[in-house]
Design an enzyme around this catalytic site. Structure first.
Site, mmCIF file in Angstrom:
data_model
loop_
_atom_site.group_PDB
_atom_site.id
_atom_site.type_symbol
_atom_site.label_atom_id
_atom_site.label_comp_id
_atom_site.label_asym_id
_atom_site.label_seq_id
_atom_site.Cartn_x
_atom_site.Cartn_y
_atom_site.Cartn_z
ATOM 1 N N HIS A 378 0.440 -0.747 -0.060
ATOM 2 C CA HIS A 378 0.136 -0.057 -0.089
ATOM 3 C C HIS A 378 0.816 1.021 0.230
ATOM 4 O O HIS A 378 -0.043 2.318 0.009
ATOM 5 C CB HIS A 378 -1.169 0.314 1.482
ATOM 6 C CG HIS A 378 -2.387 -0.703 0.909
ATOM 7 N ND1 HIS A 378 -3.378 -0.114 0.438
ATOM 8 C CD2 HIS A 378 -2.290 -2.043 1.003
ATOM 9 C CE1 HIS A 378 -4.189 -1.732 0.563
ATOM 10 N NE2 HIS A 378 -3.181 -2.311 1.435
ATOM 11 N N LYS A 569 -8.314 14.378 3.104
ATOM 12 C CA LYS A 569 -7.489 13.618 3.642
ATOM 13 C C LYS A 569 -6.973 13.735 4.366
ATOM 14 O O LYS A 569 -6.932 14.307 5.569
ATOM 15 C CB LYS A 569 -6.606 13.258 2.614
ATOM 16 C CG LYS A 569 -5.960 14.529 2.161
ATOM 17 C CD LYS A 569 -5.140 14.175 0.329
ATOM 18 C CE LYS A 569 -6.433 14.516 -0.565
ATOM 19 N NZ LYS A 569 -5.931 12.934 -1.471
ATOM 20 N N ARG A 570 -6.125 12.637 5.449
ATOM 21 C CA ARG A 570 -5.319 12.840 6.332
ATOM 22 C C ARG A 570 -3.844 14.227 5.955
ATOM 23 O O ARG A 570 -3.507 13.594 4.600
ATOM 24 C CB ARG A 570 -3.879 11.108 6.384
ATOM 25 C CG ARG A 570 -5.315 10.457 7.264
ATOM 26 C CD ARG A 570 -6.070 10.613 8.704
ATOM 27 N NE ARG A 570 -4.453 10.628 9.964
ATOM 28 C CZ ARG A 570 -3.994 10.156 10.342
ATOM 29 N NH1 ARG A 570 -4.902 8.648 10.420
ATOM 30 N NH2 ARG A 570 -3.174 10.146 11.266
ATOM 31 N N LYS A 575 0.979 14.229 0.611
ATOM 32 C CA LYS A 575 -0.295 14.833 0.573
ATOM 33 C C LYS A 575 -0.260 16.653 -0.128
ATOM 34 O O LYS A 575 -1.475 17.153 -1.173
ATOM 35 C CB LYS A 575 -1.445 13.721 0.736
ATOM 36 C CG LYS A 575 -1.211 12.776 1.480
ATOM 37 C CD LYS A 575 -2.198 12.644 2.336
ATOM 38 C CE LYS A 575 -2.545 11.326 2.609
ATOM 39 N NZ LYS A 575 -3.587 10.098 1.672
ATOM 40 N N THR A 677 -8.463 6.831 -3.036
ATOM 41 C CA THR A 677 -10.021 6.323 -3.606
ATOM 42 C C THR A 677 -10.507 7.016 -2.836
ATOM 43 O O THR A 677 -11.923 7.639 -3.664
ATOM 44 C CB THR A 677 -9.958 5.024 -2.261
ATOM 45 O OG1 THR A 677 -9.580 5.156 -1.270
ATOM 46 C CG2 THR A 677 -9.353 4.111 -2.708
ATOM 47 N N LYS A 681 -14.125 8.935 -5.525
ATOM 48 C CA LYS A 681 -15.619 9.336 -5.157
ATOM 49 C C LYS A 681 -16.169 10.198 -5.056
ATOM 50 O O LYS A 681 -17.562 10.671 -5.963
ATOM 51 C CB LYS A 681 -15.021 9.125 -2.923
ATOM 52 C CG LYS A 681 -15.195 7.804 -2.320
ATOM 53 C CD LYS A 681 -14.755 8.137 -1.268
ATOM 54 C CE LYS A 681 -13.916 5.615 -1.052
ATOM 55 N NZ LYS A 681 -13.346 6.220 0.640
#
Length: 843
Positions: A378, A569-570, A575, A677, A681
């Site tokens: 992952h 998101k986290r 990110k 993911t 969405k």
């Protein structure tokens, strides 16, 4: 502007959600009242809203139980190959609405609850999220369970029943504060304790090599108590099981020789054993080598493997023997999927059982183990890879350490035979990392001990083969696969966006719910004015509804006609929430510089949790809230720009914000986000994506056409080239005036007047050691955001792109992902067979 239709009004127009027949409605009402009076209120004469929620949950659960029993009975009789999905995280969210959707009884319940003078949505809001996950990895496991049940696979999710899930996030004075998530406080209506299947798990002790074989003795025992949760497929009457283990001290715990006479102390010490399942470790993409975490990993593995073997031995398989004794057929009946390296101990534990307990010879046991296990990688971030100190391993799991050493020795012998004299290759490929602190590389253990290794998006799987596991790929290329992640359209369209689901169903029918590729049919309507208008109308209703929620819950007033620019998101440096911050600051500076100029109004919403020990992530949250304090109170800006930090982002919050988003931010440095993911969405729910060519964004752009996403910035090759050349952040700072202004404002305390030095750590990181190259993509990002603004000014063109995106999102269903796992890794076939419901006699 018309008031938004309530979700229940929208649902009534959608037959996808089941027709509310009069008899069914009366039955649900009766069941609801029975539960309310007999299982809840008893001696209280006033029912609370929570009582109503539990009454409804139990009424709905009654519809699951018959199907659940029948499904499991069917597996027992037919003895199919069983799939075991092992994960330390299952981020399930709420269960009530999902169960109603999958049983096709949402309209029935809506009507019954309405007739009782209650509001279904209000009851749904009472349910706690099951927050047994950190983010993507745990939510993926939840989507996979839904798809496995919908595809009729004999599958089981196995994990830990954490007493405390992911912390609740409060923002106090702009800083994240964590509080415990006591999600079981009022009880969980969906779980069933199964004490009859309680199992012992051993820790510590020592190993004795005897004539009869190896013995692991003098261990400490903890009991694993299973709790089962039903997992319904979509309208196929299949109900699978998620079994979560809870730690229990045995009754003789600590009452042995150590604690003679101190009975009270001994009973209090039971907590030490039971702490194993107390709390979820709140790290996302970060390895923290704590002994309690290693205990959790072995706990779930040891209990699960005993359960798997019990089921393998005792299932009715058309033989006269009461039990199976031969394990050579084990891989034909059992598939174990390891969700990242967290359950990697499955490999040495299965070897221990086969060799020490079942007395199998090593080579055969190793064949069985490899054919049974498969590993999903992952992440490629080095700080996320699990590398356990040998000293800790040796103390906690002495027999497993011996087994790991043997596995490694045989593996290295094999490598040496293939590549004679290549000592550096041996070092690189070893499971044991030498050094000051010897460590066990769990990813290497997984690759060696599995028959299949997969990444979770095409670009990620290529990086896995060409960089992370390059040596292993060269040796066994046939092992490596790609399985691009997906999301369940039941929760992430039907449940969270009934308005859009209805508009789609009117055009192409309802089959898309279980065959998302049918959304391609929407391409025929890209120029259909009525459809364009309907899609835009649903988005506007969702935005109005979310605005009302934000105002009610967080007392923030936003402009519903502004662009909803969403980044959830986290919180993590890779990110690049900081890149978003720089865009906001630059936009703000432009507005102040030229207040009379026309700007596209934006509401920028950023949400997500930071790991409690991750200093920079917590600074990023403080920065976002501080920018908001300045921007939101500047009269020159008005409501053309608002910055909102969405507190306590979680599954149930995602279900509200995603359908309301116009723009989805997916801006990680190329080569760092394995898949993502959330990106899928947003695409399915009618937002446009601004993103880098990273993770599944690459495949989203391929499906929809790159011109229908806002793609910007460095590709993986560019990042590699910049690494070779040496990334110099100062060069961008000197060259780009707007970037320099933004950074200078951070340095000078413009956004933190009461603490001017507040963001010096952030600025220092960005200028001197930014692994994720924020400045290198700044200019491209700003230009790309300009293109976003231009298109948003043309609502019809914007909505046409939205329709093209929705129509191209079919690939990203977890049904497609699981079908690929089933055929290409597990060797089973999905089944479209609908099991007869409990009221129809069995054939």
């Amino acid at each position: 502007m018309a008031a938004p239709r309530s979700a229940s009004e929208q649902r009534k127009q959608i037959s996808v959600r089941g027709i509310a027949g009069l008899g069914d409605v009366a039955e649900v009402r009766k069941s609801f009242n029975r539960h309310l009076h007999f299982t809840l209120v008893k001696d209280r004469n006033v029912a609370t809203p929570r009582d109503y929620f539990f009454a409804l949950a139990h009424a709905v659960r009654d519809h699951l139980v018959g199907r659940w029993i029948r499904t499991q009975q069917r597996y027992y009789e037919r003895d199919p190959k069983r799939i075991y999905y092992l994960s330390l995280e299952f981020y399930m969210g709420r269960t009530l609405q999902n169960t109603m959707v999958n049983l096709g009884m949402q309209n029935v319940c809506d009507e019954a609850i309405y007739q009782l003078g209650l509001d279904l949505e209000e009851l749904e809001e009472i349910e706690e999220d099951a927050g047994l996950g950190n983010g993507g990895l745990g939510r993926l496991a939840a989507c996979f369970l839904d798809s496995m049940a919908t595809l009729g696979l004999a599958a089981y999710g196995y994990g830990i029943r954490y007493e405390f899930g992911i912390f609740n996030q409060k923002v106090v004075d702009g800083w994240q504060v964590e509080e415990a998530d006591d999600w079981l406080r009022y009880g969980n209506p969906w779980e069933k304790a199964r004490p009859e299947y309680m199992l012992p798990v051993h820790f510590y002790g020592r190993v004795e090599h005897t004539a009869e074989g190896v013995k692991w003795i003098d261990t400490q025992v903890v009991l694993a108590m299973p709790y089962d949760t039903p997992v319904p497929g979509y309208k196929n009457n299949t109900v699978n099981t998620m079994r979560l283990w809870s730690a229990k001290a045995p009754n003789d715990f600590n009452l042995q020789e150590f604690n003679v006479g101190d009975y009270i102390e001994a009973v209090l010490d039971r907590n030490l054993a039971e702490n194993i399942s107390r709390v979820l470790y709140p790290n996302d993409n970060f390895f923290e080598g704590k002994e309690l975490r290693l205990k959790q990993e072995y706990f779930v593995v040891a209990a699960t493997l005993q359960d798997i073997i019990r089921r393998f031995k005792s299932s009715n398989f058309g033989s006269r023997d009461p039990v199976r004794t031969c394990f050579e057929t084990f891989p034909d009946k059992v598939a174990i999927q390891l969700n990242d390296t967290h359950p990697a101990l499955s490999i040495p534990e299965l070897m221990r059982i086969l060799v020490d307990v079942e007395k199998m010879e090593w080579e055969k046991a190793w064949e069985v183990t490899k054919r049974t296990c498969a590993y999903t990688n992952h992440t490629v971030l080095p700080e996320a890879l699990e590398r356990w100190p040998v000293s800790m391993f040796e103390k906690l799991l002495p027999r497993h350490l011996e087994i790991v050493y043997t596995i490694n020795q045989r593996h290295l012998d094999h490598v040496a035979a293939l590549y004679p004299g290549d000592l550096d290759r041996l070092r690189r490929m070893s499971v044991i990392e030498e050094g000051d602190c010897k460590r066990i590389n769990m990813a290497h253990l997984c690759v060696i001990g599995s028959h299949a290794v997969n990444g979770v998006a095409r670009i990620h799987s290529e990086i896995v083969k060409n960089s992370v596991f390059k040596d292993f790929y060269e040796m066994e290329p046939e092992k490596f696969q790609n399985k691009t992640n997906g999301i369940t359209p039941r929760r992430w369209l039907l449940l969270c966006n009934p308005g859009l689901a209805g508009v789609i169903a009117e055009k192409i029918g309802e089959d898309f719910v279980t065959d998302l590729s049918q959304l391609k049919k929407l391409l025929d309507f890209v120029d259909d004015e009525v459809f364009i208008r309907d899609v835009a109308k649903v988005k506007q209703e969702n935005k109005l509804k979310f605005s009302a929620y934000l105002e009610e819950k967080y007392k923030v007033k936003i402009n519903p006609s502004s662009m909803f620019d969403v980044h959830v998101k986290r919180i993590h440096e890779y990110k690049r929430q900081l890149l978003n911050c720089l865009h906001i600051i630059t936009l703000y500076n432009r507005m102040r510089k030229d207040p009379s100029k026309s700007f596209v109004p934006r509401t920028v919403m950023i949400g997500g949790k930071a790991a409690p020990g991750y200093h920079m992530a917590k600074m990023i949250i403080k920065l976002i809230t501080s920018i908001g304090d300045v921007v939101n109170n500047d009269p020159y800006v008005g409501d053309r720009l608002k910055v909102i930090f969405l507190e306590n982002y979680r599954v149930s919050f995602a279900e509200k914000v995603i359908p309301a988003a116009d723009l989805s931010q997916q801006i990680s440095t190329a080569g760092t986000e394995a898949s993502g993911t959330g990106n899928m969405k947003f695409m399915l729910n009618g937002a446009l994506t601004i993103g880098t060519m990273d993770g599944a964004n690459v495949e989203m752009a391929e499906e929809a056409g790159e011109e229908n996403l806002f793609i910007f910035g460095m590709r993986v090759e560019d990042v590699e080239a910049l690494d070779k050349q040496g990334y110099n952040a100062r060069e961008y700072y000197e060259r780009l005036p707007e970037l320099r202004q933004a950074i200078d404002q951070l340095s000078s305390g413009f956004f933190s007047p009461r603490d001017p030095g507040c963001f010096r750590d952030v600025v220092n990181m960005l200028l001197n050691h930014d692994r994720f190259k924020v400045f290198a993509d700044y200019q491209a990002y700003m230009e790309c955001q300009g293109r976003v603004d231009q298109l948003y000014r043309k609502p019809r063109e914007w909505t046409k792109k939205v329709i093209k995106n929705i129509a191209s999102s079919g690939k990203f269903s977890s049904d497609r992902t699981i079908t690929e796992y089933a055929r290409e890794i597990w060797g089973v076939a999905p089944s479209a067979v609908k099991i007869p419901p409990p009221n129809i006699p069995r054939e």
